[in-house]
Design an enzyme around this catalytic site. Sequence first.
Site, PDB file in Angstrom:
ATOM      1  N   GLU A  62       2.078   2.681   1.415  1.00  0.00           N
ATOM      2  CA  GLU A  62       2.442   2.296  -0.034  1.00  0.00           C
ATOM      3  C   GLU A  62       3.283   3.374  -0.672  1.00  0.00           C
ATOM      4  O   GLU A  62       3.493   3.226  -1.897  1.00  0.00           O
ATOM      5  CB  GLU A  62       1.392   1.999  -0.656  1.00  0.00           C
ATOM      6  CG  GLU A  62       0.611   0.578  -0.165  1.00  0.00           C
ATOM      7  CD  GLU A  62      -0.839   0.454  -1.082  1.00  0.00           C
ATOM      8  OE1 GLU A  62      -1.295   1.169  -1.744  1.00  0.00           O
ATOM      9  OE2 GLU A  62      -1.111  -0.552  -0.790  1.00  0.00           O
ATOM     10  N   LYS A 118      -3.342 -13.902   0.205  1.00  0.00           N
ATOM     11  CA  LYS A 118      -3.613 -14.280   1.567  1.00  0.00           C
ATOM     12  C   LYS A 118      -4.215 -15.438   1.665  1.00  0.00           C
ATOM     13  O   LYS A 118      -4.773 -16.041   0.901  1.00  0.00           O
ATOM     14  CB  LYS A 118      -4.587 -13.137   1.981  1.00  0.00           C
ATOM     15  CG  LYS A 118      -4.355 -11.815   1.920  1.00  0.00           C
ATOM     16  CD  LYS A 118      -5.493 -10.945   2.400  1.00  0.00           C
ATOM     17  CE  LYS A 118      -4.856  -9.302   2.442  1.00  0.00           C
ATOM     18  NZ  LYS A 118      -6.377  -8.461   2.822  1.00  0.00           N
ATOM     19  N   TYR A 173      -7.507   0.291   8.008  1.00  0.00           N
ATOM     20  CA  TYR A 173      -7.078   0.032   6.557  1.00  0.00           C
ATOM     21  C   TYR A 173      -6.847   1.074   5.739  1.00  0.00           C
ATOM     22  O   TYR A 173      -7.744   2.260   5.761  1.00  0.00           O
ATOM     23  CB  TYR A 173      -8.353  -0.934   6.088  1.00  0.00           C
ATOM     24  CG  TYR A 173      -7.901  -1.335   4.363  1.00  0.00           C
ATOM     25  CD1 TYR A 173      -7.002  -2.436   4.136  1.00  0.00           C
ATOM     26  CD2 TYR A 173      -8.497  -0.554   3.525  1.00  0.00           C
ATOM     27  CE1 TYR A 173      -6.724  -2.557   3.175  1.00  0.00           C
ATOM     28  CE2 TYR A 173      -8.204  -0.936   2.268  1.00  0.00           C
ATOM     29  CZ  TYR A 173      -7.258  -2.048   1.992  1.00  0.00           C
ATOM     30  OH  TYR A 173      -7.097  -2.321   0.500  1.00  0.00           O
ATOM     31  N   HIS A 215      -4.542  -9.096  13.872  1.00  0.00           N
ATOM     32  CA  HIS A 215      -5.877  -8.554  14.572  1.00  0.00           C
ATOM     33  C   HIS A 215      -6.722  -9.604  14.755  1.00  0.00           C
ATOM     34  O   HIS A 215      -7.806  -9.540  15.158  1.00  0.00           O
ATOM     35  CB  HIS A 215      -6.337  -7.432  14.020  1.00  0.00           C
ATOM     36  CG  HIS A 215      -6.858  -7.610  12.457  1.00  0.00           C
ATOM     37  ND1 HIS A 215      -6.153  -7.608  11.471  1.00  0.00           N
ATOM     38  CD2 HIS A 215      -8.258  -7.571  12.268  1.00  0.00           C
ATOM     39  CE1 HIS A 215      -7.079  -7.926  10.207  1.00  0.00           C
ATOM     40  NE2 HIS A 215      -8.122  -8.008  10.853  1.00  0.00           N
ATOM     41  N   ARG A 252      -3.984  10.407  -3.703  1.00  0.00           N
ATOM     42  CA  ARG A 252      -3.600   9.766  -2.238  1.00  0.00           C
ATOM     43  C   ARG A 252      -2.772  10.812  -1.481  1.00  0.00           C
ATOM     44  O   ARG A 252      -2.892  10.777  -0.343  1.00  0.00           O
ATOM     45  CB  ARG A 252      -2.978   8.587  -2.464  1.00  0.00           C
ATOM     46  CG  ARG A 252      -3.752   7.205  -3.017  1.00  0.00           C
ATOM     47  CD  ARG A 252      -2.808   6.107  -3.065  1.00  0.00           C
ATOM     48  NE  ARG A 252      -3.794   4.983  -3.279  1.00  0.00           N
ATOM     49  CZ  ARG A 252      -3.387   3.823  -2.967  1.00  0.00           C
ATOM     50  NH1 ARG A 252      -2.298   3.403  -2.197  1.00  0.00           N
ATOM     51  NH2 ARG A 252      -4.200   2.552  -3.221  1.00  0.00           N
ATOM     52  N   ASP A 290      -3.411  -5.250  17.099  1.00  0.00           N
ATOM     53  CA  ASP A 290      -4.425  -4.289  16.873  1.00  0.00           C
ATOM     54  C   ASP A 290      -4.894  -3.887  18.338  1.00  0.00           C
ATOM     55  O   ASP A 290      -5.533  -4.919  19.057  1.00  0.00           O
ATOM     56  CB  ASP A 290      -5.421  -4.587  15.788  1.00  0.00           C
ATOM     57  CG  ASP A 290      -6.293  -3.519  15.320  1.00  0.00           C
ATOM     58  OD1 ASP A 290      -6.430  -2.488  16.175  1.00  0.00           O
ATOM     59  OD2 ASP A 290      -6.468  -3.405  14.286  1.00  0.00           O
ATOM     60  N   ARG A 311     -11.487  -7.365  -1.457  1.00  0.00           N
ATOM     61  CA  ARG A 311     -10.466  -6.232  -1.922  1.00  0.00           C
ATOM     62  C   ARG A 311      -9.600  -6.435  -2.945  1.00  0.00           C
ATOM     63  O   ARG A 311      -8.470  -5.967  -3.018  1.00  0.00           O
ATOM     64  CB  ARG A 311      -9.847  -5.584  -0.566  1.00  0.00           C
ATOM     65  CG  ARG A 311     -10.585  -5.119   0.352  1.00  0.00           C
ATOM     66  CD  ARG A 311      -9.869  -4.309   1.257  1.00  0.00           C
ATOM     67  NE  ARG A 311     -10.633  -3.748   2.644  1.00  0.00           N
ATOM     68  CZ  ARG A 311     -10.579  -4.272   3.882  1.00  0.00           C
ATOM     69  NH1 ARG A 311      -9.884  -5.212   3.926  1.00  0.00           N
ATOM     70  NH2 ARG A 311     -11.368  -3.563   4.815  1.00  0.00           N
TER      71      ARG A 311
END
Length: 421
Positions: free
Chosen positions: A303, A373, A167, A110, A236, A135, A350
């Site tokens: 996940e 990253k 996200y 994105h 979750r 995206d 994050r």
Amino acid sequence: MLQLESAKCSFLFCLGICIFICSVIYFKAKSGDAPRALSRSLSCHPFPNNCQALPPSSSSTRWQRTSCREFSYLEGPLNCSWMQTELHFIMEPLSTEEEDYPLAFVITIHKEFEIFVRLLRAIYAPQNVYCVHVDNRAPDDYKASVRNLVGCFPNIFLSSVSEQVTYAGFSRLKADINCMEDLVRSPVRWRRVINLCGQDFPIMSNLELIRYMQGAEWRDRNMTPGIKQPKYMQHRTQIQHVEIKGVYVVPKGLKKNFPPHNLQIYFGTAYYALTRAFVKYVLNSSVAKDLLEWSKDTYSPDEHYWVTLNHVKEAPGSNIGGEWEGNIRAIKWKDQEGTAHQGCKGRYIRDICIYAIDDLPWIIKKNSMFANKFESTSFPEALDCLEQWHRHKVLQQAMVPIQLSWQLATEVNISSVTVAG
């Protein structure tokens, strides 16, 4: 006589106008061959002294980039052959072993067009196939640039359905599945699929990826690391969540029904390397479809989705007793500082490290399939250094003659560089 002279002048004037017009058309067409955004050249400066990842050079030489173009958006029509050479894509299989084992890649992006180009050329091989999901909320010029780039390769395509990705939302999982549906229709008979995001970069070469996944531990088995869902993660999937498209995911406070088919929910990484048979199972089995539907109002379903299905006995290539095995990603998590690693030399976002150049020795020693990253703006030297290290390894392993355009850097004599400067 005067009329003849006048006619001669008129003829020469018209001839001059025609030559001028033809010249303008020619040079305009010629300049249109190259993407305008790549027309500005940067100087080829040496790598930083602390680039420990680079192969050693002698005391009289140093590594200097051959890839010196400014990365920006690719505007207008492209001369694809020129672009492939200019951007150093490797356009032939480097070994029979790789040619006989094509891979599929799902790449979700994105932003960071420069990193996308560099990631793509690092993993590109003509026998593989690549689905790129852009995206929906990405800027139009970004989308156009990606479209222009992938249009130059018969084995790269854009996902037929584009999601507005949030996200930790269901849309992130759906983006991968959209690409999988496209990939199974591809004429390329790929053997495994690997998913990537735009801030990943490979550590293993294509040949090493194949050998790793074909090793005794992983032959015909999926790689989806994870464990039974810990109690602190159960909110979750036990509480309903609402995805605010492109913004965030928030809990509704309502309790969810139990998982379909009495499935045990697992928790793991969103990254995977899956067999072709498993992908077909995901797209066609009632168990997978029902779990997908049930996961729509969960938090970060990517996940739990892949790793849960990989623990279903009937799923092809499943790993019933598997836990965190599978060296898929090198990631420095903040909460693992002091145990799995000794800190992030870049910065955390994050709770994930954005790598700086001093993180590279740890990354290379870990020898994962990919690292995450990277940013081109925060710590550009890290990607410069790792990219050259990776390309140097790839070319060393090649079983075919090396073309000059495949090299990202060359070893130059220090004295000649000094004199030239």
